[in-house]
Design an enzyme around this catalytic site. Structure first.
Site, mmCIF file in Angstrom:
data_model
loop_
_atom_site.group_PDB
_atom_site.id
_atom_site.type_symbol
_atom_site.label_atom_id
_atom_site.label_comp_id
_atom_site.label_asym_id
_atom_site.label_seq_id
_atom_site.Cartn_x
_atom_site.Cartn_y
_atom_site.Cartn_z
ATOM 1 C CG HIS A 4 -15.582 13.928 -8.069
ATOM 2 N ND1 HIS A 4 -15.731 15.369 -6.684
ATOM 3 C CD2 HIS A 4 -14.350 14.041 -8.079
ATOM 4 C CE1 HIS A 4 -14.295 15.349 -6.183
ATOM 5 N NE2 HIS A 4 -13.917 14.840 -7.295
ATOM 6 C CG ASP A 34 -2.581 -9.573 -11.523
ATOM 7 O OD1 ASP A 34 -3.808 -10.902 -10.794
ATOM 8 O OD2 ASP A 34 -0.751 -8.944 -10.950
ATOM 9 N N GLY A 71 0.250 -6.458 -11.349
ATOM 10 C CA GLY A 71 -0.152 -5.506 -12.324
ATOM 11 C C GLY A 71 -2.160 -5.429 -12.428
ATOM 12 C CG ASN A 72 -3.505 -5.886 -8.892
ATOM 13 O OD1 ASN A 72 -3.556 -7.112 -9.752
ATOM 14 N ND2 ASN A 72 -2.061 -6.320 -8.855
#
Length: 147
Positions: A22, A30, A131-132
Site C-alpha cells: 500500500h 513511453d 506518454g508517462n
C-alpha cells in the site's frame, strides 16, 4: 495464460504488482523515457503501447483511496494544462477503472523525481512523447472480491 488476466501482464510485471505494498508507486513510461537510468526496478514491455498496458494494470491494481491524489501524468514540457492526445487517452483509461480519481499533471522535474522513487518502472514502446503515468497502489478491503 491465465483466465481473466490480460496477456500483456508478463510474469515479471504480475510478480511486481503483487509484491508492491500500500502506497508503493509504479511508473508506466513511453519508449523515449530514460527508464534504465531512473528505475530502481525496470520491467520492459517492448512492443506494447502505453494505454493497453495501463488498462491491463488498472484491471488488477487497486488505486490508493487514502490520499487525494494517486494517479499522476507527465506534462508537455512546462505546461501543466496542455493535453496531448496521449494524455487524453491516459485520462479516459483511468476514468474507466477509477472514475473518482483525478489524473494529476506533474511537471518534468517533479515527475522524474517521483519515478526515481517508484517501486518499479514499466518501459513500454509507446511512441508518443510525454506518454508517462504513475500509479499509487491502494488496498483490497476485507470482504472485497479480489479474484
Amino acid at each position: 495464460m491465465l483466465k481473466g488476466i490480460s496477456p500483456i501482464l508478463s510474469p515479471e510485471l504480475l510478480s511486481t504488482l503483487r509484491a508492491m505494498g500500500h502506497g508503493d508507486e509504479i511508473a508506466l513510461v513511453d519508449g523515449n523515457y530514460p527508464g534504465l537510468e531512473h528505475a530502481r526496478r525496470l520491467i520492459r514491455l517492448d512492443g506494447h503501447p502505453l494505454v493497453p498496458v495501463l488498462d491491463a494494470v488498472l484491471s488488477i491494481l487497486p488505486i490508493d483511496d487514502f490520499v487525494p491524489e494517486a494517479i499522476f501524468r507527465a506534462t508537455v514540457k512546462q505546461d501543466r494544462d496542455a493535453l496531448d492526445p496521449v494524455h487524453r487517452d491516459i485520462i479516459a483509461c483511468c476514468r474507466k477503472h477509477e472514475p473518482t480519481q483525478p489524473v494529476v499533471p506533474l511537471l518534468g522535474a517533479d515527475f522524474y523525481q517521483r519515478v526515481k522513487a517508484a517501486h518499479a518502472v514499466v518501459q513500454t514502446s509507446e511512441p508518443r512523447l510525454f506518454g508517462n503515468v504513475i500509479l499509487r497502489k491502494g488496498v483490497i478491503y476485507p470482504g472485497e472480491r479480489d479474484a
